[in-house]
Enzyme design. Structure first.
Site, PDB file in Angstrom:
ATOM      1  N   THR A  14       0.815  -1.220   0.000  1.00 20.67           N
ATOM      2  CA  THR A  14       0.000   0.000   0.000  1.00 20.67           C
ATOM      3  C   THR A  14       0.845   1.264   0.000  1.00 20.67           C
ATOM      4  O   THR A  14       0.469   2.264  -0.635  1.00 20.67           O
ATOM      5  CB  THR A  14      -0.921  -0.016   1.246  1.00 20.67           C
ATOM      6  OG1 THR A  14      -1.845  -1.083   1.092  1.00 20.67           O
ATOM      7  CG2 THR A  14      -1.695   1.274   1.408  1.00 20.67           C
ATOM      8  N   THR A  91       1.175  -4.905   3.925  1.00 21.84           N
ATOM      9  CA  THR A  91       0.941  -5.354   5.302  1.00 21.84           C
ATOM     10  C   THR A  91       0.306  -6.749   5.373  1.00 21.84           C
ATOM     11  O   THR A  91       0.438  -7.430   6.386  1.00 21.84           O
ATOM     12  CB  THR A  91       0.013  -4.373   6.054  1.00 21.84           C
ATOM     13  OG1 THR A  91      -1.233  -4.280   5.360  1.00 21.84           O
ATOM     14  CG2 THR A  91       0.646  -3.005   6.183  1.00 21.84           C
ATOM     15  N   THR A 162       2.252 -10.295  14.279  1.00 21.41           N
ATOM     16  CA  THR A 162       1.132 -10.710  13.436  1.00 21.41           C
ATOM     17  C   THR A 162       0.265  -9.491  13.140  1.00 21.41           C
ATOM     18  O   THR A 162       0.231  -8.547  13.925  1.00 21.41           O
ATOM     19  CB  THR A 162       0.334 -11.846  14.137  1.00 21.41           C
ATOM     20  OG1 THR A 162      -0.588 -12.406  13.222  1.00 21.41           O
ATOM     21  CG2 THR A 162      -0.417 -11.373  15.364  1.00 21.41           C
ATOM     22  N   CYS A 276      -5.582 -18.880  19.588  1.00 20.12           N
ATOM     23  CA  CYS A 276      -5.688 -17.695  20.451  1.00 20.12           C
ATOM     24  C   CYS A 276      -4.529 -16.760  20.147  1.00 20.12           C
ATOM     25  O   CYS A 276      -3.412 -17.198  19.869  1.00 20.12           O
ATOM     26  CB  CYS A 276      -5.639 -18.082  21.915  1.00 20.12           C
ATOM     27  SG  CYS A 276      -6.991 -19.155  22.397  1.00 20.12           S
TER      28      CYS A 276
HETATM   29  N1  ASP Z   1      -3.048  -5.468   0.173  1.00 15.66           N
HETATM   30  C1  ASP Z   1      -1.917  -4.668   0.591  1.00 15.66           C
HETATM   31  C2  ASP Z   1      -0.663  -5.526   0.521  1.00 15.66           C
HETATM   32  O1  ASP Z   1      -0.478  -6.324   1.395  1.00 15.66           O
HETATM   33  C3  ASP Z   1      -2.161  -4.161   1.970  1.00 15.66           C
HETATM   34  C4  ASP Z   1      -1.116  -3.222   2.519  1.00 15.66           C
HETATM   35  O2  ASP Z   1      -0.037  -3.067   2.021  1.00 15.66           O
HETATM   36  O3  ASP Z   1      -1.385  -2.621   3.575  1.00 15.66           O
HETATM   37  O4  ASP Z   1       0.116  -5.424  -0.400  1.00 15.66           O
END
Ligand code: ASP
Length: 340
Positions: A14, A91, A162, A276
């Site tokens: 992103t 992410t 995570t 969990c």
């Molecule tokens: N869909 C994007 C990715 O993982 C999400 C992001 O970068 O926050 O490339």
């Protein structure tokens, strides 16, 4: 203090994406965007940087294990020239890549901070500037000597991290391990910071990419035992079994137990982790967990599923046999687990 030099590797995500009619898409030429939106990255008070951009930046949901090995090779290849690395990554699979890098880079001590953003740099109110500047400044302190995830107000051990939030700017957590650093008006480093000095088998050999088939199977009520058989039939050499609580599963179902036994007898390593977010696997706590161990499953202790998955990959990539992989999965090689 001499000015540090950092390699920024832009893999996609992103942070560098642009809008399109179908939603955000990966985009190149991050260098120009950084100059336009984040000129302070080049300030004299910041570490000097060299930017490497992937020719085809990735939407990280398309990342495969090959991507981790390629990234590790790039970092190893440039290790002598830089004081640290900032990896810009999507992410969605960032925690997998950070975990994998911790295993693939062995005992090397230079900081690698994996970061990204929830809002692209091209948008107003992007979290990219803060995340990037923080990563650079943390590297400049010389206080981090491992693969970490830098996001929002924390720096966390990569293989303990995570993604916990799809939309908030504090997107990552390391539920079973305190932050390495918290970033407010000052950068406050935590006390629990020591990695095992010896990375064991990963300190002696460097994993090279192999096509290892590792699966993650979540346990759910009514899970058909044939899902385990079907996974084994795909040629899986390892299964991360995401169990309930401290490591329980429907062990009153003879078909489930038999399938698990068949998997283990076929040489598949089954590693039990917990669904969990916090806590750990204790296979002996309940009979329903002891039965998993009896069938041949090994404990993943307090490892994240991402850490267990990527560690299995790295160990199989070394060409180790089943027993050795099972043994090393239960050792703390890169700070990824706390054994009971
Ligand atoms: N869909 C994007 C990715 O993982 C999400 C992001 O970068 O926050 O490339």
């Amino acid at each position: 203090m001499t000015r540090k030099t950092v390699s920024i590797i832009y893999t996609g995500g992103t942070l560098g994406m642009r809008p399109s009619a179908r939603g955000y898409v990966p985009a190149g030429d991050l260098g120009a965007l950084l100059e336009e939106r984040l000129p302070e990255l080049g300030a004299d008070s910041m570490p000097a940087y060299a930017l490497t951009e992937y020719e085809r930046p990735l939407e990280s949901s398309n990342a495969t294990p090959r991507h981790w090995y390629d990234l590790a090779d790039r970092i190893r290849g440039a290790d002598d020239r830089f004081d640290g690395f900032v990896v810009i990554h999507g992410t969605d699979t960032l925690a997998y890549t950070a975990s994998a890098l911790s295993f693939l880079l062995g005992e090397r001590a230079k900081p690698v901070i994996v970061t990204g953003s929830q809002i692209p740099l091209c948008e107003v109110r992007s979290d990219a500037p803060g995340n990037l500047i923080n990563a650079m400044q943390v590297i400049a302190t010389g206080r981090i000597a491992e693969v970490a995830v830098g996001f929002g107000s924390t720096i966390r051990r990569g293989n303990r991290t995570t993604k916990v939030n799809a939309t908030e700017l504090e997107a990552f957590d390391s539920p079973n391990f305190p932050p390495l650093a918290e970033i407010g008006t000052h950068i406050r480093f935590g006390e629990v910071n020591a990695l095992p000095a010896d990375a064991g088998v990963l300190g002696r050999q460097t994993p090279a990419y192999r096509d290892c088939n590792i699966a993650v199977l979540p346990i759910f009520p009514g899970m058909p035992a044939r899902l385990i058989d079907a996974t084994v039939e795909t040629g899986a050499c390892g299964i991360v079994l995401s169990c309930y609580g401290v490591g329980t599963a429907p062990t009153a179902d003879p078909a489930f137990l038999a399938a698990l036994r068949r998997a283990c007898d076929a040489g598949v390593i089954v590693v039990a982790v917990s669904q969990c977010l916090e806590g750990r696997v204790l296979l002996g706590r309940y009979a329903a967990g002891s039965a998993l161990a009896d069938m041949g499953a090994v404990s993943g202790f307090d490892m994240t599923a991402e850490a267990a998955f990527t560690k299995l990959h790295a160990l199989f990539a070394l060409g180790l046999g089943r027993d050795a992989v099972a043994r090393h999965m239960q050792e703390n090689l890169r700070g990824e687990l706390t054994a009971a």
